[in-house]
Write an enzyme that holds these catalytic residues in place. Structure first.
Site, short mmCIF file in Angstrom:
data_model
loop_
_atom_site.label_atom_id
_atom_site.label_comp_id
_atom_site.label_asym_id
_atom_site.label_seq_id
_atom_site.Cartn_x
_atom_site.Cartn_y
_atom_site.Cartn_z
N ARG A 297 0.83 -1.21 0.00
CA ARG A 297 0.00 0.00 0.00
C ARG A 297 0.86 1.25 0.00
NH1 ARG A 297 -5.24 -1.86 3.78
NH2 ARG A 297 -6.17 -2.99 2.03
N TYR A 441 -6.04 -0.64 -6.97
CA TYR A 441 -5.47 -1.90 -6.45
C TYR A 441 -4.85 -1.77 -5.06
CZ TYR A 441 -1.02 -0.80 -9.08
OH TYR A 441 0.11 -0.27 -9.61
N GLU A 442 -4.58 -2.92 -4.46
CA GLU A 442 -4.12 -2.99 -3.06
C GLU A 442 -5.13 -2.35 -2.10
OE1 GLU A 442 -1.94 -4.99 -2.87
OE2 GLU A 442 -0.71 -4.81 -4.65
N GLY A 443 -6.39 -2.55 -2.38
CA GLY A 443 -7.44 -1.96 -1.55
C GLY A 443 -7.86 -0.63 -2.14
N GLN A 448 -9.31 2.10 2.04
CA GLN A 448 -8.29 2.74 2.87
C GLN A 448 -8.95 3.66 3.89
OE1 GLN A 448 -5.15 1.76 2.34
NE2 GLN A 448 -5.89 0.55 0.60
#
Lengths: 598, 598
Positions: A297, A441-443, A448
């Site tokens: 992240r 991406y990555e959440g 977040q």
């Protein structure tokens, strides 16, 4: 074609003057990592990305990756550039020397990542993903796994991936269906079966082997995220001598056709009884996964920063060179057919918005990066915990705000180019398309924001928050004594007041009704981020004012910092007022509408 | 693949209940254009775009246009769809019946344009550009030019273009180099020579002829924009019988490779002594050009609206169907593996932001559209002038704000799809790429803001402003008497107050220092637009509240309007506070920095 020069002066300012990196040399293991050494490493890194990676960015976008019968070919020049990349030792920059790494502070790797992302985000994805696998193995792998795999990840001859998402689940990993059953033939091994999608660098021609870190469920797994385990599944099973041996049961089924990062392969990966090894404890895969994920992240946040920087540099060049119309206050270049468009207030507003946020983000990245190093190496456990708290608190902010800024800034840079910005050959629209994925991406960024209000805020009665609120309060108090800083401190103090109020309200209302926290989440993250950037700017302007009188040749540099800080405080920071009011409006206006009425 | 249903219910609400379109039937020439007739036409139009244009949108993007030796081929299916389009009479919808048009009100054409842009923006570019040429010829062409060309533009067998931009000049048309010299062989004809770029629909295979409206300079032209003339240059010179004859000296040199609208050809056009005819007076081409341009600017605004709508529709469907995670307040679909993501407050916030702005923009578009009809046909010159003032005032706002919203909304829709949004086959990222150009062409959005503060505000001591400020004041006064409307009227009154203050300050400071107006321009346009949408929402909510008690089956529709209005007033409108503060910060923070210091 876009140009790029790594912002070494700005990095030097942040590392040597704002957050003295020299202090990191007091940490065990970093004794030799003096500012001079770090500067020399980054200057080398700058040369590499400018000369080797930048020239492949446009061509990589046009050519994309090629897929045929399970094999992925990266665009022309990528394998050669990757070979030089690992030859230069760039994959192991901040890795453990026990496994062949250079052991430099993480903050140095952060900055190098920014340079790479500015020059060629798609290229950066390949070593970037390996880094996540390195982290997971380092912290959760058995000694044998580490011995076998870490040296290969560190020297970059093997690469890594993170295999999480499945067609029906991304955010909600509790739904995954990939299965792992104990291998009857080999003790400690498992057979992994299932389909993973959106696997970046899942298959490519840059390395001799690829190590997949795969989330899967054991036969006796409890339902949901508490029943997920993490496995290491190599593409080729290593022989005893460490070379890649037999092909494992994992194949790339296809690659995606995407909006951007076209030179980065995004793969459907089919696991068909592939042999894998458990990383960490059974059913505790989410913990190991979050080790990868948190690092990833922050890395994704840096992608936004890198793209904002390169877009800014090209926008400035264009704004100085493009002759069009005249200044509203009379010709500024009367000898030319028209004035350069940088004479126009709104063009400057666009450039200063890009710059003020980019430089603020870079300072924040370095602050967080140095705290990762403190959290890893400081002898005092309390100092380690404090640093770790700050990193945990800031991770969702760095991921979401930096990537939002990356997208906004690349769009601003493109807009300054007018019609030329929309044409592919100028390269400005590629930055926009490439930047767009980082918000997802990555959440996704809304996730977040939920992480911030749902996990990070309430943790231990707001313990994490103190790592940010205390230093801001302290600096504001200091600044009150300095009349020259007041014009910067007052707007920040006001914005900080809004953040404190919003924090109290979100915490209080969210306790009674979690939807209240959810409704406020994205506005709150943005408000927090703006205050964090304001804090960075107050720190930077303080240093700049101190240095300016004796700066001589560098006076222009410090003067620009002061002017950019002034812009940020008066033109950008007022957004907190709108965000605060939107937070105050609460959740009812959102939840009142029937789902069918949308 | 995205789906789309034209928003006929919302259009019916706006046209029949908010701004009764019935009143247009009082205008001479519109006697037969009853609400029923208009509704029937739009229902037909909806069917056409849904069945014929939508299916070609994704394939057109993937295939793009083909260029070979000066010939441009549009993607598969486009020529057939265009043939059906002209067969249905859609090119002549609001054109003069004297030239074969149907003479319907412009507002009907606006709505049809929205439908077309939702379904297939690239396709819409071809007839859209013809419309600009139609306007210029209608208002500025000689009778002979009109007789020869208008029937062909109206029936769509010939198409039109606008040839303005050259490689070194876009915004600053005073710099153009294309030359026109009197043709020695034919009285009244000219030979045009020069290169134009970014010419949408400059060459294609949809029509038997293409009419270029070209800005060029006569030999005796004064310097700058006062020396520009407008010429009509057909691709094929018409024979006496009206059929296309000899090829003229104009050729497409290449087409651009762009971020989006890939099925729309964007051409480099080379004029090499091409035969042309003057449209309007010599050296007065800018006036005629602005006739085209203003209509085109409104049309581009509609593009943003259309893309926002189609992205919203698909985002809602996805948010209802995608099962992922659980509601923060406990499972809402306990029988399913997860809840649909529409249970989450932030997903709703995203959808409501898209919707509140899209519906607000649609209402504003209809208000402006009906005023175009009043300006064209009202018997009272004072009413015509008032309507024209409103249209002139709103044109930059519609162009800039609608297209900014189009881009923001398509990005929001894409974001809700998570990783799938970034994959081309889902179609959500195409809307983003297609929407992006609308912020740039026909005058980049910052130019619109300068038009607003530099031309429209000061014109006749603020005469244009009154056409907006008066009705807003009136409605706010009315609303104060109605306790049910207060919750909506109070936030609007506050925002309107900020707009009035900002207007006074921008006018006052801008008079002394034009850079002050320039520095405020984009913030001011945004502030103005938000108040304009707030005004639309107060009008809509007023009607919705009146109708709700006796609405029966349509109660849900009116109830959603009220809830969306509430969302807009509490969550979106507060942005005016931040914009106001940014305006107040003035120009110094922008102009203080040396151009070299950026």
């Amino acid at each position: 074609m876009p140009t790029y020069k790594a912002p070494l002066d700005d990095v030097r300012f942040i590392l040597n003057e704002v957050f003295p990196v020299a202090r990191l040399a007091e940490l065990p293991g970093h004794e030799d990592h003096t500012p001079d050494l770090i500067e020399a490493v980054l200057a080398e890194g700058a040369k590499f990305v400018e000369n080797e990676l930048l020239p492949l960015n446009r061509s990589g976008d046009e050519e994309g990756c090629h897929y045929e019968n399970g094999v992925v070919r990266t665009p022309q020049g990528f394998p050669e550039a990757y070979a030089k990349f690992i030859e230069g030792g760039w994959t192991g920059l901040s890795c453990d020397p026990d496994y062949g790494g250079q052991g430099l502070p993480h903050v140095v790797n952060f900055i190098m990542e920014e340079f790479i992302c500015s020059a060629n985000l798609s290229f950066g994805m390949y070593p970037g993903l390996s880094h996540g696998a390195y982290n997971a193995l380092t912290l959760h792998g058995t000694d044998e796994l580490k011995r076998t795999y870490l040296p290969k990840l560190v020297d970059g001859t093997w690469a890594g991936t993170m295999c999480l998402t499945e067609p029906h689940c991304g955010t909600d990993l509790g739904l995954i269906r990939t299965k792992a059953v104990p291998d009857e033939a080999e003790d400690g091994a498992y057979a992994i079966t299932g389909t993973k999608i959106f696997i970046s660098a899942g298959e490519h021609d840059l390395t001799e082997n690829i190590l997949h870190l795969v989330l899967a469920k054991l036969p006796d797994a409890p339902a949901g995220t508490r029943g997920i385990s993490l496995f290491l599944v190599p593409k080729f099973l290593p022989r005893d001598d460490g070379t890649p041996g037999m092909r494992n049961g994992v194949m790339c089924g296809s690659i995606e056709h995407k909006m951007g990062i076209k030179a980065s392969s995004t793969c459907v990966m089919n696991f068909d009884g592939a042999k894998g090894w458990l990383v960490g404890q059974p059913h505790k895969g989410m913990r190991a996964m979050f080790t990868m994920m948190n690092a990833a992240r922050l890395g994704v946040g840096i992608q936004g920063l890198g793209l904002a920087e390169v877009s800014y540099q090209n926008a400035v060049t264009y704004a100085r060179e493009r002759l069009q119309g005249r200044s509203l206050t009379g010709a500024k270049a009367p000898d030319k057919p028209a004035d350069p468009i940088i004479v126009h207030p709104d063009v400057r507003k666009t450039l200063l918005t890009m710059r003020a946020h980019t430089e603020g983000c870079r300072a924040l990245a370095c602050w967080v990066g140095m705290n990762i190093d403190i959290a890893a190496k400081h002898p005092d456990p309390e100092a380690r915990r404090a640093a770790d708290d700050l990193v945990a608190l800031m991770t969702p902010i760095v991921k979401a705000y930096f990537t939002d800024h990356g997208f906004d800034a690349t769009n601003m840079g493109m807009q300054l180019y007018g019609g030329h910005g929309y044409i592919r050959e100028y390269g400005m629209e590629q930055f926009v398309r490439d930047a767009r994925i980082a918000q997802i991406y990555e959440g996704a960024n809304a996730i977040q924001a939920l992480d911030l209000v749902g996990r990070k805020l309430p943790q231990d009665m707001g313990r994490l928050l103190r790592q940010f609120f205390h230093p801001v309060s302290e600096l504001l108090e200091e600044a009150q004594e300095d009349p020259e800083l007041l014009e910067f401190a007052i707007p920040l103090a006001k914005a900080f007041g809004k953040l404190q109020q919003a924090t109290a309200i979100v915490a209080q209302k969210g306790m009674k009704n979690p939807d209240e926290a959810g409704a406020a989440s994205t506005d709150y993250l943005r408000l927090f981020a703006l205050v964090a950037l304001g804090y960075m700017w107050l720190r930077m302007v303080k240093v700049a004012r101190e240095r300016l009188p004796k700066a001589n040749g560098a006076a222009g540099f410090y003067d620009s910092k002061i002017k950019t800080a002034r812009f940020f405080m008066t033109k950008s920071l007022p957004q907190v007022n709108a965000l605060f009011l939107s937070i105050m409006a609460g959740s009812r206006v959102l939840m009142d509408m029937d789902a069918d009425a949308f």
